[in-house]
Write a protein that holds these residues in place. Structure first.
Motif, mmCIF file in Angstrom:
data_model
loop_
_atom_site.group_PDB
_atom_site.id
_atom_site.type_symbol
_atom_site.label_atom_id
_atom_site.label_comp_id
_atom_site.label_asym_id
_atom_site.label_seq_id
_atom_site.Cartn_x
_atom_site.Cartn_y
_atom_site.Cartn_z
ATOM 1 N N THR A 54 0.822 -1.201 0.000
ATOM 2 C CA THR A 54 0.000 0.000 0.000
ATOM 3 C C THR A 54 0.855 1.250 0.000
ATOM 4 O O THR A 54 0.610 2.186 -0.739
ATOM 5 C CB THR A 54 -0.933 0.007 1.228
ATOM 6 O OG1 THR A 54 -1.787 -1.131 1.172
ATOM 7 C CG2 THR A 54 -1.767 1.269 1.257
ATOM 8 N N SER A 80 0.116 2.572 -3.607
ATOM 9 C CA SER A 80 -0.914 3.604 -3.548
ATOM 10 C C SER A 80 -0.337 4.948 -3.144
ATOM 11 O O SER A 80 -0.843 5.999 -3.557
ATOM 12 C CB SER A 80 -2.004 3.195 -2.543
ATOM 13 O OG SER A 80 -2.623 1.993 -2.944
ATOM 14 N N ILE A 104 -6.488 6.074 4.473
ATOM 15 C CA ILE A 104 -6.754 4.773 3.877
ATOM 16 C C ILE A 104 -7.965 4.116 4.525
ATOM 17 O O ILE A 104 -8.817 3.520 3.857
ATOM 18 C CB ILE A 104 -5.501 3.884 4.001
ATOM 19 C CG1 ILE A 104 -4.396 4.425 3.084
ATOM 20 C CG2 ILE A 104 -5.819 2.429 3.667
ATOM 21 C CD1 ILE A 104 -3.023 3.822 3.333
#
Length: 558
Positions: free
Chosen positions: A12, A166, A329
């Motif tokens: 991530t 991300s 997130i």
């Protein structure tokens, strides 16, 4: 690029740099359940001692990551600092008297110890570092799943691969490849002096007393000598000289010559453990964020070693972006991320300015200005004003975030709790729940928390309502904490921890019941008076840092 090194998107958050800043960010993210991929061009953790002093603000961050206690066991608490001119002491400040913190004074601990303990904590949390891995370029692009960051990696054998994440945190130092790739300006200047330092063993020849648990600043017309006590019994010596004088690593004869010229004249260097010669820059990145990439630590700001601010500011950068990325997130909202630059860049500018001010104080050459400086230092020291001013600046323990988009202002009376400022550290007597003796001890877990403050009347109903609202809307928050400023007949609120104040510090307790949202960094994010039903639910629903994103708004879109 070979087929064996294909693109993969397993992580991530990609963190570039495994120094104190990057490791702090990684630990903060892992503590909040966010997977990370950490890469570093080095072979392993640092061995050069470099940064030396940890102040209260950074120690509170490390405490939230469960690193501060083992670190303190290997550190030397510094008792103070003194300033010397023309062979006489002209001023002094005492450390250890900072209030409203569990860490009232700075600790002297070499950077490798800090990195070692952060790295151990990272592995304990399930993280790892890909050493010998360099990022050569970074690109950002939209995909069907949302915006992503792609980094081109190169290992020690020259093999290339790509990784997609991300988000990316650039903690890759002053010469940041990521910052350069993004084209972010690094604004500032370089001092026209070279700086030398050495970690040495000093012998007090002729009975000359050595600095003990302190930092000494000897301000001479030729330049500065800084001497700092080290945990292992030696001392760090630090000098400046005209830029370009020499380029090699300082050896014992050169360090001794400078020590003789600027010190008391009776100290002898018997051994040199480590030495370095370097230039000092004072620069701040024009932006701390570019899309899905965030700059932190030396990649975002560099400054003079005066006051030991570099590592401290970087550790706080790493923690700040860590918990905010985790909140973004989890909530699907970009709101937490919008506050990173708004909060951390002013803090960095302040730290750079303070270090620059101290450095210029060291480097005064004009005899008249030197006498004026010494007189001012003497007067400020005697009155205590020097201590009152310089210590809070260096500690970076209570920054003002009142204008941040991650703080919700309130028109209600502050009652000692101000939105955007650090929550007071109230002494507590446990009634139900954990055994924390102070509010900061309870908050040291680094979670989002709602504190219900009671004015002495039964507040079980309000606390229970707060807990129900938290569970319904934000399960990532820790349990609601009931703090009572007076006796009640109902000691608990469901399963929520409850405390009585052991004492009532002036101006630090609420006169009317209120609910206070405390961010993971200890800052008051919002507060509401408990003057009607649903007030806590209202606080949580409108809190920018936790509010759900509008339809179609992906985290990080700008």
């Amino acid at each position: 690029m070979s087929a064996d090194h294909a693109n993969h998107a397993d992580h991530t958050v990609l963190i570039v740099g495994a120094g104190p800043t990057g490791l702090t960010a990684a630990c903060a993210l892992l503590r909040h359940g966010v997977p990370v991929h950490v890469v570093d061009r080095r072979r392993g953790p640092a061995t050069a001692p470099k940064a030396l002093v940890l102040w209260s603000g950074a120690l509170e961050v490390l405490d939230r990551l469960e690193v501060a206690t083992p670190l303190a066991e290997r550190a030397l608490p510094l008792a103070g600092a003194s300033y010397w001119s023309r062979g006489r002491k002209v001023a002094g400040v005492r450390f250890g008297g900072l209030s409203n913190t569990r860490f009232p004074g700075p600790l002297c601990v070499p950077q490798p110890v800090t990195e070692e303990l952060l790295y151990a904590r990272l592995t304990q949390l399930g993280g790892a570092v890909s050493w010998n891995t360099e990022v050569s370029s970074v690109t950002q692009s939209p995909t069907q799943e949302g915006d992503t960051v792609t980094a081109l990696l190169r290992d020690a054998d020259g093999q290339e691969s790509t990784t997609t994440a991300s988000w990316l945190i650039a903690a890759d130092g002053m010469h940041s490849t990521v910052r350069g790739t993004l084209g972010v300006d690094f604004e500032g200047a370089t001092y026209p002096r070279d700086f030398l330092l050495g970690d040495v063993v000093l012998d007090p020849a002729g009975g000359a007393e050595l600095p003990d648990r302190e930092a000494q600043y000897h301000l001479t017309p030729e330049g500065v000598l800084v001497v700092v006590s080290l945990p292992e019994g030696g001392h760090r010596v630090f000098f400046d000289q005209p830029a370009g004088t020499r380029a090699d690593r300082p050896e014992k004869p050169e360090l001794q010559q400078l020590l003789d010229a600027r010190g008391p004249g009776k100290w002898r260097i018997s051994e040199v453990w480590w030495s370095s010669r370097f230039q000092v820059h004072t620069k701040v990145a024009a932006a701390f964020r570019s899309g899905r990439v965030f700059l932190a630590g030396d990649a975002a700001h560099v400054h003079s070693p005066a006051g030991g601010q570099g590592l401290n500011t970087g550790v706080q950068d790493g923690y700040d972006i860590g918990w905010k990325l985790a909140a973004a997130i989890r909530s699907g909202s970009a709101a937490p991320l919008d506050s990173y630059q708004e909060e951390r860049r002013p803090a960095a500018v302040r730290a750079v300015r303070n270090a620059d001010r101290q450095t210029k104080l060291w480097l005064v050459r004009n005899p008249l200005v030197r006498r004026l400086r010494d007189t001012l230092l003497r007067r400020l020291s005697k009155s205590g004003a020097l201590e009152r001013r310089i210590i809070p600046e260096l500690a970076q323990v209570d920054l003002d975030h009142s204008g941040s988009p991650a703080v919700q202002q309130s028109s209600a009376p502050a009652d000692g709790v101000r939105a955007g400022r650090r929550v007071p550290d109230l002494p507590l007597t446990p009634v139900h729940g954990t055994k924390a003796a102070t509010l900061h001890t309870y908050l040291a877990a680094g979670k989002h928390t709602v504190v219900v403050q009671d004015d002495g009347r039964p507040a079980t109903q309000a606390a229970r309502a707060a807990e129900e609202a938290r569970r319904a809307t934000h399960p990532e928050l820790s349990d609601v904490l009931l703090v009572r400023t007076g006796p009640t007949d109902t000691p608990t609120a469901g399963n929520a921890p409850a405390y009585d104040l052991a004492s009532t510090p002036a101006g630090s307790t609420a006169r009317t019941p209120q609910a206070v949202y405390v961010r993971p960094d200890g800052t008051v994010g919002a507060r509401v008076p408990l003057d009607g039903p649903g007030r806590v639910a209202e606080l949580l629903a409108h809190l920018p840092v936790l509010a759900p994103a509008p339809s179609g708004d992906l985290p990080g879109q700008r």
